[in-house]
Design an enzyme around this catalytic site. Structure first.
Site, PDB file in Angstrom:
ATOM      1  N   CYS A   1       1.277  -1.198  -0.381  1.00 39.85           N
ATOM      2  CA  CYS A   1       0.003  -0.036   0.464  1.00 39.85           C
ATOM      3  C   CYS A   1       1.036   1.519   0.196  1.00 39.85           C
ATOM      4  O   CYS A   1       0.976   2.299  -0.933  1.00 39.85           O
ATOM      5  CB  CYS A   1      -0.974   0.027   1.195  1.00 39.85           C
ATOM      6  SG  CYS A   1       0.131  -0.270   2.722  1.00 39.85           S
TER       7      CYS A   1
ATOM      8  N   HIS B   1     -10.159  14.470   8.869  1.00 33.71           N
ATOM      9  CA  HIS B   1     -10.686  13.370   8.628  1.00 33.71           C
ATOM     10  C   HIS B   1     -11.805  13.146   7.887  1.00 33.71           C
ATOM     11  O   HIS B   1     -12.604  13.438   7.828  1.00 33.71           O
ATOM     12  CB  HIS B   1     -10.898  12.968  10.312  1.00 33.71           C
ATOM     13  CG  HIS B   1      -9.759  12.670  11.010  1.00 33.71           C
ATOM     14  ND1 HIS B   1      -8.990  13.841  11.954  1.00 33.71           N
ATOM     15  CD2 HIS B   1      -9.639  11.122  11.286  1.00 33.71           C
ATOM     16  CE1 HIS B   1      -8.292  13.145  11.930  1.00 33.71           C
ATOM     17  NE2 HIS B   1      -8.176  11.489  12.341  1.00 33.71           N
TER      18      HIS B   1
END
Length: 258
Positions: A195, A245
């Site tokens: 990743c 976020h």
């Protein structure tokens, strides 16, 4: 006490200029330098920290964690609250390397699966650079997963604690960690990707190298510490900006607001 905790965790430190907003301390280090510790907190910083998917920009880096043994193991191994990294390519799509290989999926699906999703943004990323990041990431769709590279992260994460001991100068810490790249040469390069390796290679392909360190040495935790105000484990060209976020446990947000 902080120094003792840092020693036990192998927490990287950095001497940095004292922020102008910080109160004056007569005992501060010479030339207004203060000792900063690597910060593993990912708590939202205020109400403005919660962002909608529509606010994402191509090239944004998404760092996530989820419930489950694999995610918990990665977080434990890297002493960090994140276990996965993905890159946003626009059109509500992200590209990520998972066990089945590199894939493209919708941001909605990612938000349903992950427990925490925070967004870091490379400052002043041009439209052309963002397009190059997108093209590279999409081109890698279907590429196999670099299992060997991930397996090597385990012994490296232990040995690199010595490189990250408090008070080790940044240049020495960087050289120490990058020297471990010799070990990672046994892992395939871009024929298989994990990743964080995918994210860094996408940026490097766009001529925006976040760091010159071997991407096979970099974990999602390392990317987290590349944000502004933190202490990166390896040298970086520019600090990543915290954009907000996309997801954070609501119960924890309420607790933070009390």
């Amino acid at each position: 006490m902080l120094l003792l905790i840092a020693l036990l965790q192998g927490c990287a430190t950095q001497l940095a200029p004292r922020p102008e907003s910080a109160p004056h301390d007569a005992d501060a280090a010479p030339e207004a330098l203060v000792l900063r510790f690597q910060n593993s907190s990912i708590a939202p910083a205020g109400d403005e920290a919660v962002m909608a998917p529509e606010a994402l920009q191509p090239g944004d880096i998404l760092l996530t964690s989820m419930s489950g043994f694999t995610s918990a193991g990665i977080r434990l191994m890297t002493f960090a609250p994140v276990s996965h990294a993905a890159v946003y390519v626009g059109d509500r799509q992200v590209v990520e390397a998972v066990g089945s290989g590199v894939r493209v999926r919708g941001i909605g699906e990612l938000l349903e699966e992950e427990t925490v999703v925070l967004v870091l943004r490379y400052p002043d990323l041009s439209t052309e650079q963002a397009r190059s990041i997108k093209d590279y990431a999409l081109e890698k769709s279907g590429t196999g997963f670099n299992y060997l590279g991930v397996m090597l992260q385990a012994p490296l994460s232990v040995s690199r604690r010595l490189c990250e001991l408090p008070l080790v100068p940044s240049a020495l810490r960087d050289a120490c960690i990058r020297s471990m790249g010799v070990i990672s040469q046994v892992a395939a390069s871009e024929s298989r990707l994990f990743c964080s390796q995918l994210v860094l290679q996408a940026y490097r392909n766009a001529k925006v190298p976040i760091t010159d360190a071997d991407s096979r040495l970099i974990s999602p935790a390392d990317i987290l510490h590349m944000r502004a105000g933190d202490v990166p484990s390896v040298r970086i060209h520019k600090e990543l900006r915290y954009a907000g976020h996309l997801k954070y446990p609501s119960a924890m947000i309420v607790a933070l607001q009390r």
